[in-house]
Enzyme design. Structure first.
Site, PDB file in Angstrom:
ATOM      1  CG  HIS A  80     120.553  12.337  41.207  1.00 18.48           C
ATOM      2  ND1 HIS A  80     120.239  13.567  40.678  1.00 18.48           N
ATOM      3  CD2 HIS A  80     121.686  11.937  40.574  1.00 18.48           C
ATOM      4  CE1 HIS A  80     121.156  13.911  39.776  1.00 18.48           C
ATOM      5  NE2 HIS A  80     122.049  12.932  39.689  1.00 18.48           N
ATOM      6  CE1 TYR A 208     113.166  18.650  41.044  1.00 16.38           C
ATOM      7  CE2 TYR A 208     111.304  19.402  39.736  1.00 16.38           C
ATOM      8  CZ  TYR A 208     112.150  18.393  40.147  1.00 16.38           C
ATOM      9  OH  TYR A 208     111.972  17.110  39.668  1.00 16.38           O
ATOM     10  N   PRO A 300     104.923  17.439  34.124  1.00 14.10           N
ATOM     11  CG  PRO A 300     106.386  18.161  32.467  1.00 14.10           C
ATOM     12  CD  PRO A 300     104.944  18.151  32.858  1.00 14.10           C
ATOM     13  CE  LYS A 304     105.988  11.085  41.712  1.00 14.98           C
ATOM     14  NZ  LYS A 304     107.129  10.252  42.045  1.00 14.98           N
ATOM     15  CE1 TYR A 391     112.763  13.561  42.621  1.00 13.93           C
ATOM     16  CE2 TYR A 391     111.129  15.248  42.113  1.00 13.93           C
ATOM     17  CZ  TYR A 391     112.328  14.613  41.843  1.00 13.93           C
ATOM     18  OH  TYR A 391     113.099  15.034  40.772  1.00 13.93           O
TER      19      TYR A 391
HETATM   20  P1  FAS Z   1     103.933   7.302  24.821  1.00 15.01           P
HETATM   21  O1  FAS Z   1     103.154   8.481  24.322  1.00 15.01           O
HETATM   22  O2  FAS Z   1     105.363   7.473  25.200  1.00 15.01           O
HETATM   23  O3  FAS Z   1     103.926   6.141  23.702  1.00 15.01           O
HETATM   24  C1  FAS Z   1     102.760   5.867  22.955  1.00 15.01           C
HETATM   25  C2  FAS Z   1     103.190   5.187  21.665  1.00 15.01           C
HETATM   26  O4  FAS Z   1     102.004   4.800  20.943  1.00 15.01           O
HETATM   27  C3  FAS Z   1     103.980   6.127  20.749  1.00 15.01           C
HETATM   28  O5  FAS Z   1     105.158   5.483  20.318  1.00 15.01           O
HETATM   29  C4  FAS Z   1     103.024   6.393  19.591  1.00 15.01           C
HETATM   30  O6  FAS Z   1     103.702   6.558  18.355  1.00 15.01           O
HETATM   31  C5  FAS Z   1     102.174   5.123  19.575  1.00 15.01           C
HETATM   32  N1  FAS Z   1     100.846   5.308  18.985  1.00 15.01           N
HETATM   33  C6  FAS Z   1      99.991   6.344  19.174  1.00 15.01           C
HETATM   34  N2  FAS Z   1      98.860   6.153  18.437  1.00 15.01           N
HETATM   35  C7  FAS Z   1      99.017   4.952  17.781  1.00 15.01           C
HETATM   36  C8  FAS Z   1      98.219   4.208  16.871  1.00 15.01           C
HETATM   37  N3  FAS Z   1      97.021   4.673  16.482  1.00 15.01           N
HETATM   38  N4  FAS Z   1      98.691   3.036  16.377  1.00 15.01           N
HETATM   39  C9  FAS Z   1      99.907   2.561  16.781  1.00 15.01           C
HETATM   40  N5  FAS Z   1     100.736   3.226  17.631  1.00 15.01           N
HETATM   41  C10 FAS Z   1     100.275   4.408  18.126  1.00 15.01           C
HETATM   42  N6  FAS Z   1     107.402  12.436  31.923  1.00 15.01           N
HETATM   43  C11 FAS Z   1     108.273  12.616  32.943  1.00 15.01           C
HETATM   44  O7  FAS Z   1     108.201  11.884  33.921  1.00 15.01           O
HETATM   45  N7  FAS Z   1     109.216  13.620  32.874  1.00 15.01           N
HETATM   46  C12 FAS Z   1     109.340  14.434  31.766  1.00 15.01           C
HETATM   47  O8  FAS Z   1     110.179  15.320  31.722  1.00 15.01           O
HETATM   48  C13 FAS Z   1     108.466  14.256  30.675  1.00 15.01           C
HETATM   49  N8  FAS Z   1     108.569  15.016  29.532  1.00 15.01           N
HETATM   50  C14 FAS Z   1     107.677  14.817  28.494  1.00 15.01           C
HETATM   51  C15 FAS Z   1     107.758  15.567  27.296  1.00 15.01           C
HETATM   52  C16 FAS Z   1     106.838  15.357  26.237  1.00 15.01           C
HETATM   53  C17 FAS Z   1     106.953  16.159  24.944  1.00 15.01           C
HETATM   54  C18 FAS Z   1     105.804  14.403  26.391  1.00 15.01           C
HETATM   55  C19 FAS Z   1     104.776  14.205  25.288  1.00 15.01           C
HETATM   56  C20 FAS Z   1     105.731  13.653  27.554  1.00 15.01           C
HETATM   57  C21 FAS Z   1     106.673  13.833  28.610  1.00 15.01           C
HETATM   58  N9  FAS Z   1     106.635  13.082  29.776  1.00 15.01           N
HETATM   59  C22 FAS Z   1     107.495  13.239  30.813  1.00 15.01           C
HETATM   60  C23 FAS Z   1     105.677  12.042  29.920  1.00 15.01           C
HETATM   61  C24 FAS Z   1     106.177  10.854  29.117  1.00 15.01           C
HETATM   62  O9  FAS Z   1     107.445  10.480  29.582  1.00 15.01           O
HETATM   63  C25 FAS Z   1     105.131   9.780  29.232  1.00 15.01           C
HETATM   64  O10 FAS Z   1     104.668   9.639  30.561  1.00 15.01           O
HETATM   65  C26 FAS Z   1     105.596   8.461  28.707  1.00 15.01           C
HETATM   66  O11 FAS Z   1     106.091   8.628  27.414  1.00 15.01           O
HETATM   67  C27 FAS Z   1     104.395   7.520  28.757  1.00 15.01           C
HETATM   68  O12 FAS Z   1     104.708   6.420  28.006  1.00 15.01           O
HETATM   69  P2  FAS Z   1     103.569   5.659  27.156  1.00 15.01           P
HETATM   70  O13 FAS Z   1     102.369   5.466  28.037  1.00 15.01           O
HETATM   71  O14 FAS Z   1     104.250   4.489  26.561  1.00 15.01           O
HETATM   72  O15 FAS Z   1     103.097   6.698  26.031  1.00 15.01           O
HETATM   73  C1  PHB Z   2     114.060  15.594  33.092  1.00 15.42           C
HETATM   74  O1  PHB Z   2     115.262  15.340  33.358  1.00 15.42           O
HETATM   75  O2  PHB Z   2     113.626  15.613  31.919  1.00 15.42           O
HETATM   76  C2  PHB Z   2     113.101  15.888  34.228  1.00 15.42           C
HETATM   77  C3  PHB Z   2     113.517  15.645  35.531  1.00 15.42           C
HETATM   78  C4  PHB Z   2     112.638  15.910  36.581  1.00 15.42           C
HETATM   79  C5  PHB Z   2     111.379  16.422  36.303  1.00 15.42           C
HETATM   80  C6  PHB Z   2     110.970  16.648  34.979  1.00 15.42           C
HETATM   81  C7  PHB Z   2     111.839  16.383  33.937  1.00 15.42           C
HETATM   82  O3  PHB Z   2     110.540  16.713  37.337  1.00 15.42           O
END
Ligand code: FAS
Ligand code: PHB
Length: 397
Positions: A80, A208, A300, A304, A391
């Site tokens: 994109h 957006y 989100p 980032k 961005y």
């Molecule tokens: P994660 O949370 O992904 O992974 C951590 C891992 O550690 C998990 O698998 C968990 O099960 C494990 N863990 C936890 N405690 C433990 C323990 N005691 N023992 C062993 N394992 C354990 N970011 C965006 O950029 N755009 C988005 O749209 C977006 N949407 C999101 C929606 C949701 C619901 C959430 C929660 C986050 C979202 N994020 C988004 C942010 C997300 O993408 C995170 O930045 C990303 O998953 C970060 O990755 P990790 O640091 O690996 O953490």
């Molecule tokens: C998504 O596709 O999940 C998404 C994309 C851009 C954002 C947040 C979420 O800023």
């Protein structure tokens, strides 16, 4: 067997968490000959099934390629070069490529997880799934160790370093003495209700939308699968949002020229996430290094979260490889300071973009300021360039 009847294992780097941070770090270290073991509390199916981020900065794309698992991402990801911002019933394109020289890649986090899990599963013992009671010991010594339960047996894992990749609710940040940490937090007074559906996106790029009823985001996972979000009250529950209500609310928040392109369909997934900004300083203590959501959370809006996690992994992996290759601890000692420079710039951008686009309390003055800034953004190349370069992801120092 240790004196307490535990089986004892050894590795160079113990990684807690098999999300994108943990698995990308494990894959990068393996490509450089550094040994690690990942401990994950969930199953691979659970981790792979989480619908989260959807957009990769190009530095993240390059890191995934460096890790040797970028082939499907480059085949199936969508490049994109811009996105639209809608307000006052009109849309304005932010030309990312023209303004910053860079593109972004639309590729779902769960797809990246699939690629990472496939790569790490090819190495027996690289990832231990459904592990319980992970506890950290001696993280402020040269011989840290983890204890945990796996398949009803207790284990001790001796290592040189621990990477805390266990997300916001993990155990690693909590293993650092509270007085050693400074934590910064801002909780936003609303959430995002997200919906995934196998319908064609309403636009070829992301949209957006600022609206008096609340923020909306039109994203995608492919040309046949769309990801939509609407801002909702924090107290809302998913079962208060049947699909029909979601589609009506989304349509009401879009200018007519986009709304008429909207194709609705049954949701594959629907969830509400709260929004917060959170930063832990420092991101390391002794031989423990916090990575990704274990150290910081961003709303989100700026896409980032996943990209910051990848940036942390990039800095930590280089520090660990330098330690084992050249015996130099310098990069590792500087990990937190280096990572936090990028974390705070991304935290600022994500806060700014969230504050600009979301409806807070009914405050006419604040709404006029938002509209003035959106008009400025639509009419100023300098303003649009600032948005674009943040961005797509700032260059690494
Ligand atoms: P994660 O949370 O992904 O992974 C951590 C891992 O550690 C998990 O698998 C968990 O099960 C494990 N863990 C936890 N405690 C433990 C323990 N005691 N023992 C062993 N394992 C354990 N970011 C965006 O950029 N755009 C988005 O749209 C977006 N949407 C999101 C929606 C949701 C619901 C959430 C929660 C986050 C979202 N994020 C988004 C942010 C997300 O993408 C995170 O930045 C990303 O998953 C970060 O990755 P990790 O640091 O690996 O953490
Ligand atoms: C998504 O596709 O999940 C998404 C994309 C851009 C954002 C947040 C979420 O800023």
């Amino acid at each position: 067997m240790s004196t307490s009847g535990e089986s004892v294992l050894r590795t160079q780097v113990a990684i807690v968490g098999a999300g994108p941070s943990g698995l990308l770090l494990s894959q990068l270290l393996a490509s450089q000959g550094v040994d690690s073991i990942v401990l994950e509390k969930e199953s691979p199916e659970h981790v792979q099934g989480r619908i989260r981020a959807g957009l990769l900065e190009w530095t993240t794309v390059e890191l995934v390629q460096e890790a040797g698992i970028g082939a499907r991402m480059m085949r199936e990801g969508l490049v994109h070069n811009g996105f639209d911002v809608a307000f006052a019933d009109s849309g304005h394109r932010i030309d990312l490529k023209g303004l910053s020289g860079r593109s972004v890649l639309v590729y779902g986090q769960n797809e990246l997880q699939k690629d990472l899990i496939e790569a790490r599963s090819a190495v027996p013992g690289a990832v231990l799934w459904q592990v319980g009671d992970v506890a950290l010991h001696g993280i402020d010594t040269r011989a840290p160790r983890l204890t945990y339960v796996h398949e009803r047996h207790r284990y001790e894992l001796n290592c040189d370093f621990v990477a805390g990749c266990d997300g916001f609710h993990g155990v690693c940040r909590a293993a650092i003495p509270r007085e050693k940490l400074t934590q910064y937090e801002r909780v936003y007074p609303f959430g995002w209700l997200g919906l995934l559906a196998d319908v064609p996106p309403l636009h070829h790029e992301l949209l957006y939308a600022y609206h008096g009823r609340g923020f909306a985001l039109c994203s995608m996972r492919s040309r046949g699968r769309s990801r939509y979000y609407v801002q909702c009250p924090l107290e809302d529950k998913v079962d208060e949002w049947p699909d029909g209500r979601f589609w009506e609310e989304l349509e009401a928040r879009l200018p007519e020229r986009y709304a008429r392109q909207l194709v609705s369909g049954p949701s594959l997934e629907k969830s509400i996430v709260p929004l917060r900004s959170f930063v832990t300083e420092p991101m390391q203590f002794g031989r423990l290094h916090l990575v990704g959501d274990a150290a910081h959370i961003v709303p989100p809006t700026g896409a980032k979260g996943l990209n910051l996690a990848a940036a942390d992994v990039r800095v930590l992996a280089r520090g660990l490889v330098e330690f084992y290759r050249a015996g130099s601890p310098t990069l590792l000692e500087e990990y937190s300071a280096r990572a936090l420079k990028r974390v705070w710039k991304a935290t600022r951008f994500s806060w700014w973009f969230t504050t600009l686009l979301h409806r807070f309390s009914a405050d006419p003055f604040a709404e006029r300021l938002q509209l003035a800034e959106l008009e400025y953004l639509a009419g100023s190349a300098a303003a649009a360039r600032s948005l674009a370069e943040n961005y797509v992801g700032l260059s690494f120092d």
